[in-house]
Write a protein that holds these residues in place. Sequence first.
Motif, PDB file in Angstrom:
ATOM      1  N   PHE A  81      -6.693 -14.758  28.430  1.00 57.15           N
ATOM      2  CA  PHE A  81      -6.136 -15.557  27.509  1.00 57.15           C
ATOM      3  C   PHE A  81      -4.814 -15.478  26.731  1.00 57.15           C
ATOM      4  O   PHE A  81      -4.221 -16.023  25.972  1.00 57.15           O
ATOM      5  CB  PHE A  81      -7.056 -16.484  26.691  1.00 57.15           C
ATOM      6  N   ASP A 102      -2.061 -20.723  26.063  1.00 61.78           N
ATOM      7  CA  ASP A 102      -2.534 -19.324  25.870  1.00 61.78           C
ATOM      8  C   ASP A 102      -2.501 -18.867  24.394  1.00 61.78           C
ATOM      9  O   ASP A 102      -1.669 -19.436  23.692  1.00 61.78           O
ATOM     10  CB  ASP A 102      -1.809 -18.459  26.951  1.00 61.78           C
ATOM     11  N   ILE A 128      -7.560 -24.442  25.437  1.00 58.60           N
ATOM     12  CA  ILE A 128      -7.722 -23.222  26.481  1.00 58.60           C
ATOM     13  C   ILE A 128      -9.113 -23.030  27.015  1.00 58.60           C
ATOM     14  O   ILE A 128      -9.215 -22.810  28.390  1.00 58.60           O
ATOM     15  CB  ILE A 128      -7.520 -21.714  25.576  1.00 58.60           C
ATOM     16  N   CYS A 146     -14.863 -16.585  28.965  1.00 61.22           N
ATOM     17  CA  CYS A 146     -14.435 -17.467  28.093  1.00 61.22           C
ATOM     18  C   CYS A 146     -15.548 -18.038  27.143  1.00 61.22           C
ATOM     19  O   CYS A 146     -15.414 -18.292  25.864  1.00 61.22           O
ATOM     20  CB  CYS A 146     -14.066 -18.710  28.872  1.00 61.22           C
TER      21      CYS A 146
END
Length: 187
Positions: A81, A102, A128, A146
């Motif tokens: 990210f 990002d 994101i 994530c």
Amino acid sequence: MSPPSVSGAASSDSSTDVNDASSGRVSHRKRKVKQPFSEADLSTQSHMPSWVRHCLGLLHRVSRFRGYNRSKTDVSAASWFLQPVNRQLVPDYYQIIKQPMDFSTIKKKLETLQYEDVSGFDDDMNLIRRNCAQYNPQGSQALGDCAEVFQFYSTEMAKVADKLNKPSVSSTPRSPKRPKMDPGSRP
């Protein structure tokens, strides 16, 4: 005999904390001395609201988040990210994801004061997460990373929210101190 060291004991070697060009003594510090901020850093930091500085700090911590139970040699969980997705490496990403986001874009938006408040920052951080969940299949490494990154983010964001919601000056008046009684003047 050389001047006393920091601990107060006399030192006979040349590793003192004195930098005196006329005497030829040179410091042999083991730690680097932190350099003060440059004037450019001070001018950009001084005009930023405190919530922006808190969000920049949070973004920095999240960007450096390695992940749980990973060695230092493993790729960081947050590395997915940090920068915009490369169009050449992932050509279909921008066909599926209509609002890419990002950490570097968020940092630029914070530094240029494009957010009105913390909620705009939080919205982009969650964008994101949603983009990652939309693009990546269940069980993928990116989706697992994530989840770790945003679990860490949620914990840290709660701390930032607590700091921002605390009043800087106590709203309740302090009670006056009681006068000390003299031990010899008992009733």
